[in-house]
Design a protein around this motif. Structure first.
Motif, PDB file in Angstrom:
ATOM      1  N   PHE A  63      -2.130  10.812   6.880  1.00 59.16           N
ATOM      2  CA  PHE A  63      -1.765   9.675   7.732  1.00 59.16           C
ATOM      3  C   PHE A  63      -0.984  10.100   8.965  1.00 59.16           C
ATOM      4  O   PHE A  63      -1.218   9.604  10.057  1.00 59.16           O
ATOM      5  CB  PHE A  63      -0.967   8.644   6.925  1.00 59.16           C
ATOM      6  CG  PHE A  63      -1.838   7.738   6.125  1.00 59.16           C
ATOM      7  CD1 PHE A  63      -2.467   6.651   6.723  1.00 59.16           C
ATOM      8  CD2 PHE A  63      -2.050   7.957   4.776  1.00 59.16           C
ATOM      9  CE1 PHE A  63      -3.291   5.807   5.988  1.00 59.16           C
ATOM     10  CE2 PHE A  63      -2.874   7.127   4.034  1.00 59.16           C
ATOM     11  CZ  PHE A  63      -3.487   6.052   4.638  1.00 59.16           C
ATOM     12  N   ALA A 111      -6.007   3.648   3.176  1.00 59.21           N
ATOM     13  CA  ALA A 111      -5.412   4.425   2.085  1.00 59.21           C
ATOM     14  C   ALA A 111      -6.397   4.620   0.932  1.00 59.21           C
ATOM     15  O   ALA A 111      -7.345   3.847   0.778  1.00 59.21           O
ATOM     16  CB  ALA A 111      -4.157   3.716   1.585  1.00 59.21           C
ATOM     17  N   THR A 163      -1.569   6.213  -7.830  1.00 57.66           N
ATOM     18  CA  THR A 163      -1.136   7.330  -6.986  1.00 57.66           C
ATOM     19  C   THR A 163      -1.915   7.301  -5.688  1.00 57.66           C
ATOM     20  O   THR A 163      -3.143   7.404  -5.695  1.00 57.66           O
ATOM     21  CB  THR A 163      -1.417   8.675  -7.705  1.00 57.66           C
ATOM     22  OG1 THR A 163      -0.870   8.611  -9.017  1.00 57.66           O
ATOM     23  CG2 THR A 163      -0.790   9.831  -6.949  1.00 57.66           C
ATOM     24  N   TYR A 164      -1.210   7.132  -4.591  1.00 61.00           N
ATOM     25  CA  TYR A 164      -1.842   7.208  -3.274  1.00 61.00           C
ATOM     26  C   TYR A 164      -1.805   8.655  -2.808  1.00 61.00           C
ATOM     27  O   TYR A 164      -0.780   9.327  -2.937  1.00 61.00           O
ATOM     28  CB  TYR A 164      -1.107   6.323  -2.269  1.00 61.00           C
ATOM     29  CG  TYR A 164      -1.395   4.851  -2.456  1.00 61.00           C
ATOM     30  CD1 TYR A 164      -2.425   4.243  -1.757  1.00 61.00           C
ATOM     31  CD2 TYR A 164      -0.661   4.087  -3.349  1.00 61.00           C
ATOM     32  CE1 TYR A 164      -2.707   2.895  -1.930  1.00 61.00           C
ATOM     33  CE2 TYR A 164      -0.942   2.735  -3.532  1.00 61.00           C
ATOM     34  CZ  TYR A 164      -1.959   2.153  -2.819  1.00 61.00           C
ATOM     35  OH  TYR A 164      -2.250   0.823  -2.996  1.00 61.00           O
ATOM     36  N   PRO A 179      -1.875  11.583   0.205  1.00 65.60           N
ATOM     37  CA  PRO A 179      -1.321  11.575   1.571  1.00 65.60           C
ATOM     38  C   PRO A 179      -2.381  11.395   2.663  1.00 65.60           C
ATOM     39  O   PRO A 179      -2.045  11.177   3.807  1.00 65.60           O
ATOM     40  CB  PRO A 179      -0.667  12.954   1.690  1.00 65.60           C
ATOM     41  CG  PRO A 179      -0.490  13.445   0.282  1.00 65.60           C
ATOM     42  CD  PRO A 179      -1.622  12.840  -0.492  1.00 65.60           C
ATOM     43  N   SER A 229       0.839  -1.193   0.000  1.00 63.84           N
ATOM     44  CA  SER A 229       0.000   0.000   0.000  1.00 63.84           C
ATOM     45  C   SER A 229       0.874   1.241   0.000  1.00 63.84           C
ATOM     46  O   SER A 229       2.010   1.224   0.464  1.00 63.84           O
ATOM     47  CB  SER A 229      -0.907  -0.012   1.226  1.00 63.84           C
ATOM     48  OG  SER A 229      -1.861   1.013   1.125  1.00 63.84           O
ATOM     49  N   ARG A 230       0.331   2.314  -0.519  1.00 58.44           N
ATOM     50  CA  ARG A 230       0.965   3.629  -0.536  1.00 58.44           C
ATOM     51  C   ARG A 230       2.284   3.685  -1.298  1.00 58.44           C
ATOM     52  O   ARG A 230       3.145   4.512  -1.011  1.00 58.44           O
ATOM     53  CB  ARG A 230       1.104   4.170   0.901  1.00 58.44           C
ATOM     54  CG  ARG A 230      -0.274   4.330   1.558  1.00 58.44           C
ATOM     55  CD  ARG A 230      -0.203   4.760   2.990  1.00 58.44           C
ATOM     56  NE  ARG A 230       0.351   6.092   3.105  1.00 58.44           N
ATOM     57  CZ  ARG A 230       0.723   6.626   4.265  1.00 58.44           C
ATOM     58  NH1 ARG A 230       0.580   5.941   5.386  1.00 58.44           N
ATOM     59  NH2 ARG A 230       1.220   7.828   4.300  1.00 58.44           N
ATOM     60  N   PHE A 231       2.421   2.805  -2.321  1.00 60.20           N
ATOM     61  CA  PHE A 231       3.553   2.902  -3.241  1.00 60.20           C
ATOM     62  C   PHE A 231       3.033   3.562  -4.520  1.00 60.20           C
ATOM     63  O   PHE A 231       2.150   3.028  -5.194  1.00 60.20           O
ATOM     64  CB  PHE A 231       4.108   1.504  -3.547  1.00 60.20           C
ATOM     65  CG  PHE A 231       5.260   1.500  -4.529  1.00 60.20           C
ATOM     66  CD1 PHE A 231       6.465   2.114  -4.211  1.00 60.20           C
ATOM     67  CD2 PHE A 231       5.139   0.872  -5.763  1.00 60.20           C
ATOM     68  CE1 PHE A 231       7.527   2.104  -5.112  1.00 60.20           C
ATOM     69  CE2 PHE A 231       6.200   0.852  -6.665  1.00 60.20           C
ATOM     70  CZ  PHE A 231       7.396   1.469  -6.342  1.00 60.20           C
ATOM     71  N   ASN A 232       3.554   4.723  -4.831  1.00 60.50           N
ATOM     72  CA  ASN A 232       3.136   5.418  -6.047  1.00 60.50           C
ATOM     73  C   ASN A 232       3.980   4.944  -7.221  1.00 60.50           C
ATOM     74  O   ASN A 232       5.197   4.813  -7.110  1.00 60.50           O
ATOM     75  CB  ASN A 232       3.278   6.930  -5.876  1.00 60.50           C
ATOM     76  CG  ASN A 232       2.295   7.471  -4.871  1.00 60.50           C
ATOM     77  OD1 ASN A 232       1.180   6.970  -4.771  1.00 60.50           O
ATOM     78  ND2 ASN A 232       2.704   8.464  -4.113  1.00 60.50           N
ATOM     79  N   TYR A 233       3.312   4.718  -8.354  1.00 56.94           N
ATOM     80  CA  TYR A 233       4.021   4.109  -9.474  1.00 56.94           C
ATOM     81  C   TYR A 233       3.387   4.538 -10.782  1.00 56.94           C
ATOM     82  O   TYR A 233       2.163   4.611 -10.897  1.00 56.94           O
ATOM     83  CB  TYR A 233       3.946   2.578  -9.349  1.00 56.94           C
ATOM     84  CG  TYR A 233       4.549   1.847 -10.515  1.00 56.94           C
ATOM     85  CD1 TYR A 233       5.930   1.718 -10.620  1.00 56.94           C
ATOM     86  CD2 TYR A 233       3.764   1.312 -11.525  1.00 56.94           C
ATOM     87  CE1 TYR A 233       6.503   1.064 -11.707  1.00 56.94           C
ATOM     88  CE2 TYR A 233       4.325   0.646 -12.607  1.00 56.94           C
ATOM     89  CZ  TYR A 233       5.689   0.527 -12.687  1.00 56.94           C
ATOM     90  OH  TYR A 233       6.254  -0.116 -13.756  1.00 56.94           O
TER      91      TYR A 233
END
Lengths: 454, 454
Positions: free
Chosen positions: B241, B284, B188-189, B191, A181-185
């Motif tokens: 977070f 998330a 894209t996660y 914040p 989770s929370r890996f931007n790619y």
């Protein structure tokens, strides 16, 4: 992972996954610090291989890459194997050639070949072990345990204190990041593919002037040619995939070259063209961005694994080499190295990825337009008048270690200033011309500047 | 995959992977066309399950979603289960409540709950078979063969003529797309994370006015509350977070709510707050874009699998439902349905993903600012003067089927015009005020417009 292994009773093991250029250089950096380094490479040992597989776009080495090499004592070794390039050489449709220098005198790019260079790194430091034929199957970010598959189907387990993923644009290490989770790619393929063609020597000499990057800009597509040590040129044709697919016979290849690159037909050879165009399909180009670069305190991505860029700024290898030096600099100053590396490096790598994408359009379309050349003259003239205040983007990127994202910010700022100045230039154009014309020639020779990369 | 099964001797099988809202609706669309439809869902049959796992942000149903439901005869069934919302209700720090209607009279959003609704679709068409407890392990884009793992560890193979991947933001079907060359992808996660808290009924009635989306905008974070059929409200707190992590004790929770949402403490209950805040960590939110949506003629992605969006425009489900209707419309007109679907739908889904991201900032920051309210008044007044020329973005997105990307283009164009008009408005402000003041009240009631989604 802390900065120095000497503090610990047990020597720390660093596993570098991927034995390409960035992996090999990274091994030197960690070995120099005293870590035990193990490099794992999927391919067989190229020193023993009869046929070297894989393709190689020749690579341009500039300031950032050289600084990293210097740090581990490799600069001279590599530079002596390269071919210096002082300028671009633009080929017009009529066959006219016009040089555009890269920077000031002495500011050159070097062409080096990836596979030979990788070998030069290989055995520089004795505390580095190379493991070929090791294909990564699985690994744990919690324990640092990796499982490799060997050619006979058996598996091998290795545990490391730090795993450095240098396994390229299609990184196996990165796959594990993607599941979190929370890996931007992002991965973006451009509509163009590329195809390599070889231009043989003529009478044992280079068929064109060797110390140039030859460019044939043709708007929606283009060709470039880079010199090799064996006096051949590697010509690379960049074109939208659907255009590649339209050409299906040898006659159509010749017809196409006749129309757009007539001066290259006698140099490559009509028969070779007819044959080589169909040897391999056009290859795709991808731009990869991601963040963060690390998981916990056990794994970090560098080079193409962290930021594959399209090849149009000639910075792919240099950015990867700079990753190594930036990481090394952070190890000197921080305890929590990995988060700091992500914090510092992500904006710079994203900036160079964006610049390379920008140049993808710039290079094909603008290099030969009159307006573009005029703008370069203006930029150049302003740089001459205010050498500290106005530094061309290409110079900042290629001949300094100014952080990439700062170079871009500064460029945007300069662009506004220059815009403003342009109005004055146009307003007072007669005076400017009078004032500058006897001097611009000199400026052009020594200070010629350009945003475009090649 | 061709448009209609009747043309073929053997009836075509469509496999819908994922039994959520979009999967269930898609099953209806394909079943209505006469295909044999099989739906595969990882989870157990929720009709038999004692504890329903998973979380559910309540979902807003607007025009696009309703049109899709109507097409398969489900509109009335669903709408009767929903709670209509006519307006947003802004809660200021002091506890003051101000309503901001969504559109003209009769333009409402409906709140529906995903899990119940999914069941309503389930057995509408007899040629649809539901398969629970089927976890996709592997599939082939060449043959249409899928392998599922069952809870007892056994595997089951199923072959389909078309595989429709509706398996959500973390789609297993999409993983296969990622391995292929020239597949563009980004995740894209943001914040911010979210946390759900329940506001119970008071004396068996809703604790706040039910036909509103309640919003507490607080700049860097915010809370919203949506009504449920059981007279509870689901409150969702959106916050970075690191802010969530700063609060570690029950007292700190109360202190935080005291400072930012004092009016909600008696309604949620201090004890419940202290307890429920720590029940689950903040979740998330990811925005996913990709292209193409299809591989060959065997597989296509829809809904969150193709385009997960952040929840701030209330269009996630509506965009997914519209995918079904767009695909259906293309089946009427084209033989090569899949490439056409990618060509038509990608720009629209990317546009709504961007709009949702834009609203992520807009909603928190601007909904209660005076300038924003003034701008809405101006937009609104212009819409009143020129109802065809100026249509608010929110209206185009929520109450029409204007293609998302066209709505965005038009919005940008309008923005320029309004900017220009604003100068005139300011210039002639006295006259405008005189002219409009007796009429704007009426305008406000019936035509009030807003860009922000909730």
């Amino acid at each position: 992972m802390e900065g120095s292994p000497e503090r610990h009773s047990k020597k720390k093991v660093v596993a570098v996954v991927g034995g390409g250029l960035v992996g090999a250089l990274n091994a030197c950096f960690f070995a120099k610090r005293g870590f035990d380094v193990e490099v794992f490479e999927t391919r067989e040992d190229i020193r023993q291989a009869k046929i070297v597989k894989g393709r190689s776009i020749n690579l341009a080495l500039s300031h950032r890459g050289r600084q990293a090499l210097k740090h581990v004592g490799m600069e001279e070794k590599i530079v002596s194997q390269g071919i210096p390039m002082h300028a671009r050489m633009i080929h017009s449709l009529s066959g006219k050639q016009s040089p555009i220098p890269y920077g000031k005198k002495g500011q050159v790019n070097l062409i080096i070949l990836s596979q030979n260079t990788s070998l030069l790194f290989a055995e520089t430091y004795p505390n580095t072990k190379l493991n070929f034929d090791h294909k990564l199957q699985d690994w744990s970010a919690e324990t640092g345990l990796m499982t490799f598959v060997r050619p006979d189907g058996s598996t091998e387990e290795v545990e490391a204190d730090l795993i450095v993923g240098c396994d390229g644009a299609f990184s196996a290490i990165r796959k594990q990041f993607l599941r979190r989770s929370r890996f931007n790619y992002s991965q973006t393929y451009i509509p163009h593919g590329y195809m390599e063609l070889t231009m043989p020597p003529i009478n044992e000499e280079f068929a064109m002037k060797p110390n140039y990057l030859h460019i044939w800009p043709r708007n929606t597509f283009m060709m470039i040619a880079l010199p090799n040590m064996d006096k051949t040129f590697t010509c690379t044709l960049f074109m939208p995939f659907e255009e590649f697919e339209k050409i299906t016979t040898g006659d159509e290849v010749i017809e196409f070259f006749q129309k757009y690159f007539p001066d290259t037909i006698p140099l490559i050879g009509a028969d070779a063209l007819r044959r080589d165009y169909f040897r391999l399909p056009a290859q795709a180009m991808v731009s990869v961005k991601c963040s963060p670069y690390h998981i916990g305190d056990k794994c970090v991505l560098m080079g193409d694994a962290a930021h594959a860029v399209v090849p149009f700024y000639g910075q792919g290898m240099n950015a990867g080499f700079e990753d190594c030096i930036v990481f090394d600099e952070i190890m000197d100053r921080f305890n929590a190295v990995l988060p700091e590396y992500t914090r510092v490096r992500v904006p710079d790598d994203h900036a160079i990825a964006d610049l390379a994408m920008y140049n993808y359009i710039e290079m094909r379309a603008h290099v030969n337009s009159k307006w573009f050349l005029f703008r370069k003259h203006v930029d150049n003239f302003l740089h001459f008048l205010m050498p500290r205040a106005v530094i061309p983007l290409y110079t900042m990127v290629t001949f300094t270690r100014t952080r990439y994202h700062e170079a871009v910010e500064r460029w945007h700022w300069q662009d506004k200033v220059i815009h403003f100045e342009k109005i004055i230039v146009i307003w007072d154009s007669f005076e400017v011309v009078t004032l500058s014309s006897p001097r611009t020639n000199g400026v052009c020779d020594s200070h010629w500047v350009n945003n475009s990369s090649f």
